[in-house]
Design an enzyme around this catalytic site. Structure first.
Site, short mmCIF file in Angstrom:
data_model
loop_
_atom_site.label_atom_id
_atom_site.label_comp_id
_atom_site.label_asym_id
_atom_site.label_seq_id
_atom_site.Cartn_x
_atom_site.Cartn_y
_atom_site.Cartn_z
N GLY A 15 0.89 -1.20 -0.11
CA GLY A 15 -0.03 0.26 -0.17
C GLY A 15 0.98 1.23 0.04
N ARG A 76 1.58 -4.91 -5.84
CA ARG A 76 1.53 -6.06 -4.84
C ARG A 76 1.82 -7.42 -5.82
NH1 ARG A 76 -2.69 -3.29 -1.92
NH2 ARG A 76 -1.84 -3.05 0.18
N ASP A 107 4.15 -4.29 6.61
CA ASP A 107 4.54 -5.69 7.48
C ASP A 107 4.56 -6.81 6.41
OD1 ASP A 107 1.84 -5.63 7.41
OD2 ASP A 107 1.60 -6.93 8.92
N THR A 130 3.51 3.10 5.96
CA THR A 130 2.33 2.74 5.93
C THR A 130 1.36 3.65 6.66
OG1 THR A 130 0.69 1.11 6.93
CG2 THR A 130 2.85 1.07 7.78
N ASP A 132 -1.25 2.86 8.13
CA ASP A 132 -2.09 2.38 9.13
C ASP A 132 -1.03 2.30 10.69
OD1 ASP A 132 -3.91 1.44 7.70
OD2 ASP A 132 -2.95 -0.50 7.26
N ASP A 134 0.74 0.13 11.98
CA ASP A 134 0.54 -0.97 12.76
C ASP A 134 1.85 -1.95 12.76
OD1 ASP A 134 0.74 -1.51 10.20
OD2 ASP A 134 -1.00 -3.13 10.37
N ARG A 176 -7.88 -1.78 7.60
CA ARG A 176 -8.46 -3.20 7.62
C ARG A 176 -8.06 -3.96 8.65
NH1 ARG A 176 -7.18 -4.66 1.81
NH2 ARG A 176 -5.17 -3.97 2.70
#
Ligand code: ADP
Length: 327
Positions: A15, A76, A107, A130, A132, A134, A176
């Site tokens: 992403g 991807r 990740d 990222t 996110d 995370d 997500r």
């Protein structure tokens, strides 16, 4: 003895996130400063497989620090998940004599780098790119600050119209598997409730609380939902509330991909520059297979295999803050 690195490749994978360009620029210019040859690999691992590898100069990264997206493009790549795919990718690196890699991604991209470097003994350094946030082992990821500020700007605008009509707005933000964008943007905009994938959602409790607030005439409400919440997204929550509290006027707004784009914030540009600089230093010092993070304002190096196992944990205290401040 550590092998000396002479030619390095840089790629963005998975992403996209705002600030990736600032990281590319830092890697290219630090590499050139140290006398290395630097190659840009387009379209992530897919470009490595397809041989999309070009030398980069200092000028190749001029005028990009302020631009969102990634000049190297991202992708991807399923083939990279197979040993044959990775073998073909390695053969392409060998053609150019590339002996070190910097991978800017999330990740998943780190997992790919870990597998690849184990198979082919090529040092890989990850940079956490990222929105996110995370990834454990860093307080910041490149792109999160910009994404969350974009969300806050949009939610502030929604609040104006929610207030004008006394409506309940359910706003879906990206995430997500991670609730950081929801949590930060929700606290920053004074949301009533924040629904995140890391916690089980209690919809009955949400309905009870909305009902109680509407009885005491607190009518402007915003609920922030991360797209990966276990109950579903904003549309599912809205249908449930409509069924149970038909007198409430409810609207849904899904913020979507605007959260990925745009000019990176000052913070994202600065951390991307620091991380990119240190990624090249890592390769020169012979560090292998770590990702570069920043913890307590110090550079922090986490082995890729640990990074892919651990996720950041949501601090329960933050959820309590949401509850208390929304009363
Ligand atoms: P992100 O880096 O944003 O988390 P993805 O999870 O889509 O994005 O991962 C990006 C790419 O990394 C994948 O398309 C794939 O090419 C590669 N990758 C992910 N996991 C693995 C794995 N276990 N083995 C090899 N490659 C992987």
């Amino acid at each position: 003895m550590t092998k000396k690195v002479n030619k390095i490749g840089v790629l963005t994978s998975g992403g996209d996130s705002p600030g990736m360009n600032a990281a590319i620029r830092a890697v290219v210019r630090t590499g050139i400063y140290h006398g290395l040859e630097v190659f840009g690999i387009s379209h992530g691992y897919a470009g490595m497989l397809a041989g999309e590898i070009e030398p980069m100069e200092s000028r190749s990264v001029a005028n990009i620090i302020q631009r969102g997206g990634t000049i190297l493009k991202t992708a991807r790549c399923k083939e990279f998940m197979t040993p044959e795919g990775r073998k073909a990718a390695y053969a392409n690196l060998q053609k150019h004599g590339i002996d070190g890699l910097v991978i800017i991604g999330g990740d998943g991209s780190f997992r790919g780098a870990q597998v690849f470097s184990n198979e082919f003994d090529i040092p890989c350094i990850g940079l956490p790119g990222t929105i996110d946030k995370d990834i454990a082992g860093t307080d910041f990821t490149i792109g999160f600050d910009t994404a969350v500020n974009t969300a806050v700007e949009a939610i502030d605008k929604i609040r104006d119209t929610a207030d004008a009509h006394d409506r309940l707005f359910i706003i879906e933000v990206m995430g997500r598997d991670a609730g950081y964008i929801a949590l930060h943007s929700g606290i920053a905009t004074g949301a009533e409730n924040i629904l995140i994938p890391e916690r089980k959602t209690n919809v009955e409790e949400i309905v009870r609380s909305l009902d109680e607030k509407s009885k005491r005439k607190k009518l402007v409400n915003m609920i922030i939902v991360a797209e990966g919440d276990d109950f579903g997204g904003a549309n599912e929550l809205s249908s449930y509330i409509n069924k149970n509290l038909p007198e409430l006027e409810t609207r849904v707004c899904i913020l979507g991909h605007i959260q990925r784009g745009g000019s990176p914030s000052c913070l994202d540009r600065v951390i991307a520059s620091r991380m990119g600089y240190h990624a090249v230093e890592c390769l020169i010092e012979g560090k292998h297979n770590v990702f570069v993070g920043i913890l307590n304002n110090k550079m922090n190096y986490t082995p890729l295999n640990e990074a892919v196992k651990k996720k950041q944990k949501i601090n329960e205290e933050w959820m309590n803050i949401v509850k208390i401040l929304a009363s």
